[in-house]
Design a protein around this motif. Structure first.
Motif, PDB file in Angstrom:
ATOM      1  N   GLU A 322       0.838  -1.211   0.000  1.00 53.55           N
ATOM      2  CA  GLU A 322       0.000   0.000   0.000  1.00 53.55           C
ATOM      3  C   GLU A 322       0.868   1.255   0.000  1.00 53.55           C
ATOM      4  OE1 GLU A 322      -3.332  -0.086   2.686  1.00 53.55           O
ATOM      5  OE2 GLU A 322      -4.261  -1.610   1.411  1.00 53.55           O
ATOM      6  N   ASP A 323       1.959   1.221   0.765  1.00 56.16           N
ATOM      7  CA  ASP A 323       2.821   2.397   0.899  1.00 56.16           C
ATOM      8  C   ASP A 323       3.613   2.652  -0.393  1.00 56.16           C
ATOM      9  OD1 ASP A 323       4.564   4.348   1.726  1.00 56.16           O
ATOM     10  OD2 ASP A 323       5.685   3.107   3.114  1.00 56.16           O
ATOM     11  N   ILE A 324       4.193   1.600  -0.960  1.00 59.82           N
ATOM     12  CA  ILE A 324       5.090   1.802  -2.115  1.00 59.82           C
ATOM     13  C   ILE A 324       4.350   1.645  -3.443  1.00 59.82           C
ATOM     14  CG2 ILE A 324       7.207   0.988  -3.266  1.00 59.82           C
ATOM     15  CD1 ILE A 324       8.208   0.121  -0.486  1.00 59.82           C
ATOM     16  N   ALA A 325       3.539   0.570  -3.570  1.00 58.44           N
ATOM     17  CA  ALA A 325       2.888   0.329  -4.875  1.00 58.44           C
ATOM     18  C   ALA A 325       1.505   0.972  -4.949  1.00 58.44           C
ATOM     19  CB  ALA A 325       2.776  -1.173  -5.128  1.00 58.44           C
ATOM     20  N   LYS A 326       0.973   1.421  -3.809  1.00 55.48           N
ATOM     21  CA  LYS A 326      -0.342   2.092  -3.744  1.00 55.48           C
ATOM     22  C   LYS A 326      -1.459   1.210  -4.310  1.00 55.48           C
ATOM     23  CE  LYS A 326       1.496   6.002  -2.246  1.00 55.48           C
ATOM     24  NZ  LYS A 326       1.860   5.884  -0.846  1.00 55.48           N
ATOM     25  N   ILE A 327      -1.414  -0.059  -3.948  1.00 50.55           N
ATOM     26  CA  ILE A 327      -2.486  -0.979  -4.360  1.00 50.55           C
ATOM     27  C   ILE A 327      -3.178  -1.462  -3.082  1.00 50.55           C
ATOM     28  CG2 ILE A 327      -3.022  -3.175  -5.510  1.00 50.55           C
ATOM     29  CD1 ILE A 327      -0.423  -2.799  -7.123  1.00 50.55           C
ATOM     30  N   PRO A 328      -4.529  -1.392  -3.016  1.00 51.04           N
ATOM     31  CA  PRO A 328      -5.211  -1.880  -1.813  1.00 51.04           C
ATOM     32  C   PRO A 328      -4.827  -3.336  -1.528  1.00 51.04           C
ATOM     33  CG  PRO A 328      -6.751  -0.817  -3.311  1.00 51.04           C
ATOM     34  CD  PRO A 328      -5.454  -0.925  -4.046  1.00 51.04           C
ATOM     35  N   THR A 329      -4.415  -3.594  -0.306  1.00 48.99           N
ATOM     36  CA  THR A 329      -3.869  -4.924   0.017  1.00 48.99           C
ATOM     37  C   THR A 329      -4.438  -5.419   1.335  1.00 48.99           C
ATOM     38  OG1 THR A 329      -1.816  -4.315  -1.101  1.00 48.99           O
ATOM     39  CG2 THR A 329      -1.703  -6.208   0.366  1.00 48.99           C
ATOM     40  N   GLU A 330      -4.699  -6.720   1.381  1.00 48.47           N
ATOM     41  CA  GLU A 330      -5.094  -7.349   2.644  1.00 48.47           C
ATOM     42  C   GLU A 330      -4.201  -8.541   2.890  1.00 48.47           C
ATOM     43  OE1 GLU A 330      -9.171  -8.495   1.766  1.00 48.47           O
ATOM     44  OE2 GLU A 330      -8.991  -6.633   0.626  1.00 48.47           O
ATOM     45  N   CYS A 331      -4.036  -8.836   4.167  1.00 54.55           N
ATOM     46  CA  CYS A 331      -3.224  -9.995   4.522  1.00 54.55           C
ATOM     47  C   CYS A 331      -4.079 -10.895   5.384  1.00 54.55           C
ATOM     48  CB  CYS A 331      -2.021  -9.489   5.294  1.00 54.55           C
ATOM     49  SG  CYS A 331      -1.085 -10.808   5.992  1.00 54.55           S
ATOM     50  N   GLU A 332      -4.023 -12.180   5.131  1.00 58.00           N
ATOM     51  CA  GLU A 332      -4.924 -13.063   5.871  1.00 58.00           C
ATOM     52  C   GLU A 332      -4.291 -14.428   6.110  1.00 58.00           C
ATOM     53  OE1 GLU A 332      -8.863 -12.937   4.315  1.00 58.00           O
ATOM     54  OE2 GLU A 332      -9.528 -14.590   5.585  1.00 58.00           O
TER      55      GLU A 332
END
Ligand code: F6R
Length: 614
Positions: A322-332
């Motif tokens: 999210e910080d570098i590539a600016k893509i919404p991301t989730e971790c699970e």
């Protein structure tokens, strides 16, 4: 978890199999066994609960076990308790079948009932004995069902996962092995073959090997081998060179593999980074992703998944993406993702993170996301592992074999690769060349900075010694270092058996603060960064309730000494890179705590290196 090693050739099988079992000990096990066929003694089987050395001693007492074909196993109990009866190998009661097995036969109850109706008597509670009996039941060489055919037919009836090696008293020069879902490698030597679930049991003898694919069966004699599917369609496997050096799997002067691997991190990360940063072009070069660069850049959402330490690396990956590539991301957690019928929209990329590439839950989560249309990326260490093979693309960690059960160099390898992937996408999307260059330069400097931290090992041991008798610890961090706190707690609990909790520092006030009492150690990751002041306030909250603070701080920060009893310094770096440094003192603290408490660091109780069952 369970380990297989099997041999057919001209040498005595016994010493070779025992040495192979010792190389597999790191995977975690609770009993071991061996089966050897010889002209003089026929089929002999010995088993023992506990260490491989117990089995070795028993074999010395027994004598015999003199043949040149045999198989051996370390068992990590799943079906049935830790007993000699449940240990492998298992035999049938009719045809002289002897079998070792990794994995789980899911329809074992139905098969057991069928076999009991046909007069078979079982001596163990295992699913594996069912498979041995089934092969024996089908074995009928006079009517064309030899060992190979009986194994193929049996496996067509079986649901679940297996890697097996089988020998038969009636066919003393033949071994049959097969795989579905659990890895199995065939090492090809000079008129000899060593089959194992893990390359570490093979490399001392040969580096030429092939990996069996799912539903493949191999019939091996001293003269050669034939590979087919369970439906008997012949196939040609590709024999390749194993990328393994013997010294990578030996202690080389260290007391434990975990210690060796912590100290290896500067070198292992140099290999992870090697050739992947092009400073002239200001770009990250990841050959494994190149073909899909366009799709990755257009990704609408990223899902990161893994278990344990790999999950903690994935949590850092969520911040990075999210910080570098600016893509919404989730971790699970993979174990949760796989069963909750997740929504996977168009444009989703799933990144499966795993050292072994064989973690059952992570494989299942990956399949779930792929079935729903996600593009898949593997961040894996073991070359050719299931996740590496099942993903559309991937980036290997290249940190070398990780033998220590507590994952250390794989964690820093995973975080490094996830940073590279975030840069790979970010640079092609929105991140400025200047910011990318700053992060790439900082990544390049990480190995040297870890060397500086490792040089403070004696001081870290002295600090750990002061608190090692305490039975409850907290690990607290914010932002990029909240997952690092989780990882610090996991490391401490898994090898020292000290109760530890890791959490975001701000969460403490919402309940866990009630745990703090006189002298409770609280490890704060308090490096200089955007939330430094907030972390200092959290430290004050612990101090004012009598807790003892151990701070992981940035070199040059003298202010922190006024609020923390103990300070361990790490060199400064940009925030996204900081977990790669702050985790190292936590790894060392966990290691020293376990040694000081007298635990066997490389064989922690109840743990397995690779969790291949759910
Ligand atoms: C902890 C540890 C485990 C693994 C987890 C996933 O030190 O090693 O938590 O990280 O079992 O394993 P892999 O990475 O092989 O998928």
């Amino acid at each position: 978890m369970c380990g297989i090693v099997a041999y057919i050739g001209a040498k005595k099988a016994r010493p070779l199999l025992i040495e192979g079992l010792k190389r597999l000990e790191y995977r975690g096990y609770d009993s071991a066994g061996i089966g050897i066929l010889s002209d003089e003694f026929g089929l002999e089987v010995a088993k023992s609960v506990g260490r491989v050395s117990h089995l070795e001693n028993r074999l010395k007492e027994l004598g015999g076990f003199d043949g040149s074909i045999g198989l051996a196993h370390t068992r990590w109990a799943t079906h049935g308790g830790v007993t000699e009866a449940n240990a492998h190998p298992h035999r049938d009661d009719k045809a002289g079948i002897c079998l070792v097995h990794n994995g789980i036969i899911e329809n074992h109850s139905a098969l057991r009932k069928y076999l009991m109706e046909r007069g078979h008597t079982f001596h163990s509670e295992t699913d594996t004995e069912v498979l041995a009996m089934l092969i024996g039941e089908l074995y009928d060489p006079e009517n064309g069902t030899d060992l190979e055919a009986a194994v193929q037919t049996a496996l067509r009836e079986v649901k679940g996962a297996y890697a097996i090696a089988v020998i038969c008293e009636n066919e003393p020069g033949v071994m049959v092995c097969a795989r579905k879902g659990s890895p199995l490698l065939v090492g090809v030597g000079n008129e000899e073959f060593i089959v194992a679930s893990d390359a570490s049991a093979i490399v001392a003898h040969t580096t030429q090997a092939f990996m069996l694919d799912d539903y493949n069966v191999v019939k091996i004699t001293r003269e050669g081998f034939r590979t087919s599917t369970v439906d008997n369609v012949e196939i040609m496997p590709k024999v390749t060179e194993l990328e393994y050096e013997l010294e990578q799997i030996e202690l080389g002067g260290f007391s434990h593999f975990m210690q060796k691997e912590i100290f290896e991190q500067p070198a292992s990360l140099r290999t992870t980074l090697g050739g992947r940063i092009d400073h002239n072009e200001g770009k990250v070069v990841l050959g494994g992703l190149a073909q899909f660069a366009k799709e990755l850049v257009k990704a609408k959402r990223i899902i990161l998944t893994g278990q344990g330490t790999a999950l903690h690396a994935s949590m850092i990956g969520e911040y990075l993406m999210e910080d570098i590539a600016k893509i919404p991301t989730e971790c699970e957690y993979a174990s949760e993702f796989r069963y909750r019928n997740p929504i996977v929209e168009d444009g989703t990329v799933v990144i499966a993170v795993s050292q072994s590439g064989e973690t059952a839950d992570t494989i299942a989560a990956l399949r779930e996301a792929k079935d729903k249309g996600a593009l898949s990326v593997g961040v894996v260490n073991v070359v050719g592992s299931s996740i590496a093979r099942e993903t559309d693309m991937g980036v290997y960690l290249r940190v070398g074999p990780e033998i220590g059960v507590a994952s250390t160099k794989a964690f820093t390898g995973q975080v490094t690769v996830l940073t590279l992937i975030a840069l790979f996408m970010g640079r092609r999307r929105v991140t400025s060349p200047e910011r990318c260059a700053r992060i790439m330069n900082a990544l390049d400097a990480v190995p040297d900075k870890i060397e500086q931290i490792l040089a403070t090992n004696d001081e870290i041991r002295r600090i750990t010694e002061r608190y090692v008798e305490r039975n409850n610890w907290l690990f607290l961090g914010r932002g990029y270092n909240y997952p690092t706190a989780m990882e610090g707690a996991l490391k401490l609990k898994e090898i020292s058996y000290i109760h530890a909790e890791g959490m975001p520092a701000a969460e403490m006030k919402h309940g866990p603060i009630a745990l703090i009492d006189e002298g409770m150690p609280a490890v704060f990751i308090a490096n200089k960064g955007s939330q430094y002041d907030k972390v200092i306030s959290n430290i004050e909250e612990v101090r004012s309730r009598g807790g003892h603070v151990i701070a992981i701080a940035t070199e040059g920060d003298e202010e922190i000494r006024s609020v923390a009893e103990e300070v361990i310094y790490v060199p400064g770096c940009p925030e996204p890179i900081s977990p790669l440094l702050t985790v190292v003192p936590l790894q060392l603290m966990a290691y020293h705590a376990a040694v000081l408490r007298g635990h066997d660091v490389d064989k922690p109780r109840n743990l397995a290196k690779s969790v291949t069952v759910e």
